[in-house]
Design an enzyme around this catalytic site. Structure first.
Site, mmCIF file in Angstrom:
data_model
loop_
_atom_site.group_PDB
_atom_site.id
_atom_site.type_symbol
_atom_site.label_atom_id
_atom_site.label_comp_id
_atom_site.label_asym_id
_atom_site.label_seq_id
_atom_site.Cartn_x
_atom_site.Cartn_y
_atom_site.Cartn_z
ATOM 1 N N SER A 65 -1.340 41.703 11.797
ATOM 2 C CA SER A 65 -0.322 42.363 10.985
ATOM 3 C C SER A 65 0.020 43.773 11.473
ATOM 4 O O SER A 65 0.437 43.944 12.607
ATOM 5 C CB SER A 65 -0.830 42.367 9.542
ATOM 6 O OG SER A 65 0.114 42.884 8.676
ATOM 7 N N ASP A 277 3.855 41.518 11.700
ATOM 8 C CA ASP A 277 4.002 40.060 11.613
ATOM 9 C C ASP A 277 5.084 39.663 10.611
ATOM 10 O O ASP A 277 5.180 38.512 10.194
ATOM 11 C CB ASP A 277 2.669 39.367 11.296
ATOM 12 C CG ASP A 277 2.116 39.758 9.947
ATOM 13 O OD1 ASP A 277 2.500 40.829 9.442
ATOM 14 O OD2 ASP A 277 1.308 39.001 9.379
ATOM 15 N N ASP A 279 5.727 40.313 7.372
ATOM 16 C CA ASP A 279 5.562 39.898 5.975
ATOM 17 C C ASP A 279 5.619 41.069 4.992
ATOM 18 O O ASP A 279 5.327 40.901 3.815
ATOM 19 C CB ASP A 279 4.281 39.053 5.772
ATOM 20 C CG ASP A 279 3.013 39.807 6.066
ATOM 21 O OD1 ASP A 279 3.078 40.957 6.522
ATOM 22 O OD2 ASP A 279 1.929 39.230 5.829
ATOM 23 N N GLU A 369 3.717 44.129 -3.838
ATOM 24 C CA GLU A 369 2.836 45.270 -3.677
ATOM 25 C C GLU A 369 3.725 46.443 -3.269
ATOM 26 O O GLU A 369 4.763 46.238 -2.616
ATOM 27 C CB GLU A 369 1.801 44.998 -2.582
ATOM 28 C CG GLU A 369 0.816 43.915 -2.971
ATOM 29 C CD GLU A 369 -0.336 43.782 -1.971
ATOM 30 O OE1 GLU A 369 -1.480 43.936 -2.397
ATOM 31 O OE2 GLU A 369 -0.084 43.522 -0.782
ATOM 32 N N ALA A 370 3.285 47.653 -3.614
ATOM 33 C CA ALA A 370 4.088 48.827 -3.257
ATOM 34 C C ALA A 370 4.306 48.889 -1.745
ATOM 35 O O ALA A 370 5.336 49.360 -1.265
ATOM 36 C CB ALA A 370 3.396 50.092 -3.747
ATOM 37 N N SER A 499 -11.705 49.499 0.414
ATOM 38 C CA SER A 499 -10.718 48.719 1.161
ATOM 39 C C SER A 499 -11.294 47.351 1.524
ATOM 40 O O SER A 499 -12.488 47.217 1.778
ATOM 41 C CB SER A 499 -10.354 49.481 2.442
ATOM 42 O OG SER A 499 -9.836 48.588 3.402
ATOM 43 N N GLY A 500 -10.433 46.357 1.542
ATOM 44 C CA GLY A 500 -10.862 45.024 1.969
ATOM 45 C C GLY A 500 -10.603 44.802 3.452
ATOM 46 O O GLY A 500 -10.954 43.774 4.000
ATOM 47 N N ARG A 506 -10.407 53.786 -0.557
ATOM 48 C CA ARG A 506 -9.048 54.316 -0.733
ATOM 49 C C ARG A 506 -8.926 55.063 -2.048
ATOM 50 O O ARG A 506 -9.485 54.638 -3.069
ATOM 51 C CB ARG A 506 -8.024 53.184 -0.719
ATOM 52 C CG ARG A 506 -7.894 52.539 0.625
ATOM 53 C CD ARG A 506 -6.604 51.725 0.749
ATOM 54 N NE ARG A 506 -6.724 50.794 1.860
ATOM 55 C CZ ARG A 506 -6.578 51.139 3.140
ATOM 56 N NH1 ARG A 506 -6.290 52.375 3.473
ATOM 57 N NH2 ARG A 506 -6.716 50.231 4.090
#
Ligand code: 16G
Ligand code: ZN
Length: 529
Positions: A65, A277, A279, A369-370, A499-500, A506
């Site tokens: 991404s 990517d 998205d 999502e923002a 974060s993931g 974050r």
């Protein structure tokens, strides 16, 4: 299955050098590309098992991404286009990390535990973004799929949302659309053109500047442009001739709150940024005094939801519309949605699968999502009802027309996942119908000043949250410190979460003063240390 073959290809061509363990996170595996060869081989095999279990086509996308070029990653896509089920994320993580000597036994165990019939057919669609490492990683995945005797359709370089679309089309006998890239392009463009037949474009100008992050979105955007002709001029920059995601792309623009490299300097020009990517999408422009204005995922969600609401009301159909956000949504957008648009809004955890899942609870669910990842999902039964209403001559013309407009609008949407280019066409369609320029669009509400920070801690997993990340339950005492800080700022709101996708915590803070928000965020970050 020929386990000897699986084993020997694994050891000879795709050995696990056991350099670092990898984890199937929010968006699949992500790591430096040279750590991923054996992971791709094994994920190739795993998709075959998943496909046999589900008796359906499964997707495998190779992308990292918005990360930088040396990274890469892989995610699996379940039959309805959704992210891989979480129980299988654990299976994937375990399979990716075991030594070569345990691979065959691990596969046998998955087959047994998951009740997989080895003789079932299997089908896997694979795709990759433009990263240089993508080709050899896709070879590793193909080796895995072949070793497990799976049937492959390799679409080569495509966007993530195109892969999701292809998986869904393959599993629905084409009722969602043709399972080809051309089918995807034509479906969206035809829907857009049917909307653009309507007159009333007022301030709207059919020209946009697109920052394609030097990624795969540039290729797809050029393909769209070829079919759209002058119905919409897409002037592409960062079109693949520079480094991927470097000082450009939706993530950069959203986080840095500034234009990407090579952005046109002309004021009031409608500009779009997508990620590596394709998205995620956000809009931005520079005003007459060169001040940067960002129209992010929240803005796109409100634009779409308000137009949908208008059409639903005009159609007089009983349709429950809802909007899904995360804690990162600007407070001003949430207030605007609930108090002005009067559309139910819910907050979920970060990560597409959480939002997507929640949005499915509404008849028509808009989620964003923002950061610009989002789409609209419509229940099949509701879509049928709208289609029928659009042709029911017993209904008043106004209702029929509204239903027909709803149908076209929904057709512009890639419902399978957030899709930067489909969302962009949707925004363009709505701006066109409304006759708006970007300034008019922005006027609906004013964002609260906000700031995001990253904090490096020894173990980010000590941060545990609840209530869709809005409350921190561990370490103890941190939430009360945050509460104290929040109370000092007018319209203050802040939260922290691990974060993931990165080894950091974050921090998000917003309040109604742009001069104080920096300090506010820094104070919250300090509390985390
Ligand atoms: C991934 C997610 C995205 C989320 C982001 C959060 C998917 C496909 N993507 O990119 O939705 O916003 O992670 O990252 O689920 P973070 O956990 O590092 O904040
Ligand atoms: Zn992305």
């Amino acid at each position: 299955m020929d386990y000897n073959r699986i084993d020997s290809i694994s050891r000879s061509q795709h050995p696990n050098k056991q350099l670092t363990d990898v984890q199937y996170g929010t968006a699949g595996f992500r790591a430096k590309s040279d750590l991923l060869d054996h992971v791709l081989y094994r994920m190739g095999i795993l998709t075959v098992l998943r496909s046999k279990q589900k008796n359906a086509t499964i997707g495998l996308m190779i992308t990292a991404s918005h990360n930088e070029e040396p990274d890469n990653g892989v995610k699996l896509v379940d039959p309805a286009g959704e992210m891989l089920d979480s129980s299988w994320e654990l299976i994937a993580t375990e399979l990716a990390n075991i030594p070569d000597s345990e691979l065959v036994n691990a596969l046998k165990k998955i087959i047994k535990d998951e009740n997989i019939n080895e003789d079932s057919p299997s089908s896997v669609i694979i795709g990759r973004d433009t990263r240089e490492s993508g080709w050899s990683l896709s070879r590793a995945a193909i080796d895995g799929i072949n070793a497990a005797d799976g049937i492959i359709q390799d679409f080569g370089i495509i966007t993530t949302p195109q892969l999701h679309y292809l998986v869904v089309c393959s599993n629905t006998n084409g009722s969602y659309g043709e399972p080809t890239v051309e089918g995807y392009l034509l479906k969206l463009v035809n829907a857009l053109l049917s909307i653009k037949k309507a007159k009333n474009n007022d301030l709207y100008v059919g020209e946009i500047y697109l920052d394609a992050a030097n990624g795969v979105g540039a290729i797809a955007a050029k393909e769209f442009q070829e079919i759209l002709h002058d119905n919409l001029s897409i002037r592409i920059f960062n079109d693949g001739n520079g480094p991927l995601n470097h000082k450009c792309g939706a993530d950069y623009v959203k986080v840095q709150q500034c234009p990407p490299i090579n952005s046109p300097g002309k004021s009031l020009t409608r500009c779009v940024s997508i990620d590596g990517d394709a998205d995620r999408v956000i809009y931005y422009y520079l005003d007459d005094s060169d001040k940067f204005h960002l129209l992010d995922g929240d803005r796109i969600a409100t634009l779409i939801a308000s137009y949908l609401k208008e059409l639903v009301e005009e159609s007089e159909l009983k349709i429950q519309l809802g909007l899904v956000q995360t804690a990162y949504a600007n407070g001003a957008s949430t207030t605007y949605i609930s108090e002005f648009l009067k559309i139910p809004v819910v907050c979920t955890e970060t990560g597409v699968k959480h939002l997507h899942h929640k949005a499915l609870e509404f008849d028509v669910g808009v989620y964003f999502e923002a950061n610009g990842h989002g789409t609209v999902v419509v229940k099949d039964s509701v879509l049928k009802m709208i289609r029928t209403a659009s042709q029911n001559m017993n209904l008043p013309k106004k209702c029929r027309t509204a239903s027909s407009k709803l149908t076209s609008l929904i057709d512009v949407v890639n419902q399978t996942v957030g899709d930067a280019l489909s969302d962009m066409l949707l925004v363009e369609a709505i701006l066109y119908v409304r006759g708006w320029d970007i300034v008019t669009w922005e006027r609906s509400y004013t964002d609260l000043p906000n700031r995001q920070l990253k904090v490096k801690v020894q173990d980010r997993n000590v941060i545990e949250t609840t209530d869709a990340a809005r409350k921190c339950v561990s370490p103890s005492g941190l939430q009360s410190k945050i509460d104290e800080l929040v109370a000092r700022y007018s319209k203050g709101r802040a939260f922290v979460r691990a974060s993931g996708t990165e080894d950091i915590v974050r921090v998000y803070a917003e309040c109604d003063s742009s001069s104080e928000v920096e300090k506010f965020a820094a104070e919250v970050a300090l509390a985390v240390h």
